[in-house]
Design an enzyme around this catalytic site. Structure first.
Site, short mmCIF file in Angstrom:
data_model
loop_
_atom_site.label_atom_id
_atom_site.label_comp_id
_atom_site.label_asym_id
_atom_site.label_seq_id
_atom_site.Cartn_x
_atom_site.Cartn_y
_atom_site.Cartn_z
CB SER A 117 0.95 -6.35 30.37
OG SER A 117 0.97 -7.75 30.35
N1 LIG Z 1 5.34 -15.12 29.72
C1 LIG Z 1 4.90 -14.19 30.73
C2 LIG Z 1 5.41 -12.80 30.37
C3 LIG Z 1 5.31 -11.86 31.54
C4 LIG Z 1 6.04 -10.56 31.27
O1 LIG Z 1 7.13 -10.54 30.66
N2 LIG Z 1 5.46 -9.46 31.72
C5 LIG Z 1 6.09 -8.17 31.51
C6 LIG Z 1 5.01 -7.15 31.12
S1 LIG Z 1 4.25 -7.63 29.61
C7 LIG Z 1 6.70 -7.72 32.83
O2 LIG Z 1 6.12 -7.90 33.87
N3 LIG Z 1 7.89 -7.11 32.76
C8 LIG Z 1 8.53 -6.56 33.89
C9 LIG Z 1 9.81 -7.25 34.25
O3 LIG Z 1 10.12 -8.29 33.64
O4 LIG Z 1 10.52 -6.73 35.12
C10 LIG Z 1 3.38 -14.22 30.80
O5 LIG Z 1 2.75 -14.58 29.81
O6 LIG Z 1 2.81 -13.90 31.86
#
Ligand SMILES: N[C@@H](CCC(=O)N[C@@H](CS)C(=O)NCC(=O)O)C(=O)O
Length: 246
Positions: A22
């Site tokens: 990530s």
């Molecule tokens: N804007 C957030 C984005 C967080 C995000 O979308 N993380 C993703 C991985 S890059 C995630 O955890 N996805 C799993 C989900 O949404 O279930 C940040 O900068 O922390």
């Protein structure tokens, strides 16, 4: 008001729920490394849906990483975590001067809403469901759309302009915004986006690679995973084109 600027003691353990590939998690890890703040990393397997367990959802109903846990204080959104950690340490990475801070915030917002947004739309998927989106792993990902590629270039061109007479993205000093943007821009590079015309961006990225503490440890392994995903997708698209033209 003065109390606002008092450093809080880092007595409580800081736990970071994180996934190596990530961009957002890598940004937080880079900031923590610059601050010499130890983080206890709890790996979260998004593909296995570990962020959707009742325990995780009770902690973070938005089910995303990175999520910071400090006792009963829970914080998610990578850029908020970065500024929290740097403020807590009274670090020059996020200085108290309001205008410097506002400039850094502008760059963080540029990353969130413009550069990282269009990068993810272009290369991760138009529905913006990263990693857990099985199409990425199974190679069902659509090829980047021309209009998204153009918008990504426009965002990189803006970053090129921001760097035209400044060493780091928000001025002469390294800031949390550099760590966040380094995570995004190095990922653009990892998916083989053509970066040649962005000379200043390339020079700044190289400088950050050389000077950021823990760059190899905290950014490179995730980038290697992204490279592998990206190659898998390209191969699978090629195979599909070959099969459909037979
Ligand atoms: N804007 C957030 C984005 C967080 C995000 O979308 N993380 C993703 C991985 S890059 C995630 O955890 N996805 C799993 C989900 O949404 O279930 C940040 O900068 O922390």
């Amino acid at each position: 008001l003065r109390a606002l600027h008092k450093p809080l003691p880092l007595q409580m353990a800081l736990r970071l729920h994180s996934t190596q590939a990530s961009v957002a998690c890598r940004a937080v890890l880079l900031v923590a490394a610059q601050l010499d703040v130890p983080l206890e990393v709890v790996p979260v397997d998004l593909r296995a849906g570990e962020q959707l367990t009742p325990q995780f959802l009770a902690m973070n109903p938005q089910h995303c990483v990175p999520t910071l846990q400090e006792g009963d204080f829970i914080l998610w959104e990578s850029r908020a975590i970065c500024t929290y950690l740097a403020s807590k340490q009274q670090s020059a990475l996020y200085p108290p001067d309001l205008r410097q801070r506002a400039t850094i915030d502008r760059l963080l917002d540029f990353d969130l809403g413009t550069l990282h947004y269009i990068f993810a739309k272009t290369y991760v998927g138009r529905n913006l469901k990263f990693i857990i989106n099985r199409s990425v792993i199974e190679g069902k990902q659509e090829a980047p759309h021309a209009e998204d590629l153009k918008k990504l270039d426009e965002a990189l061109e803006l970053l090129e302009k921001f760097l035209s007479n400044s060493t780091f993205v928000a001025g002469k000093q390294l800031s949390v915004a550099d760590c966040c943007l380094v995570a995004t821009v190095s990922t653009c590079e990892a998916v083989n986006h053509n970066m040649k015309k962005f000379v200043k961006v390339a020079a700044w990225l190289e400088k950050c690679k050389q000077t950021l503490k823990g760059y190899e440890k905290y950014n490179t392994p995730g980038l290697d995973m992204i490279k592998t995903f990206s190659e898998m997708q390209k191969k699978s698209r090629k195979n599909k084109t070959a099969t459909s033209s037979q």
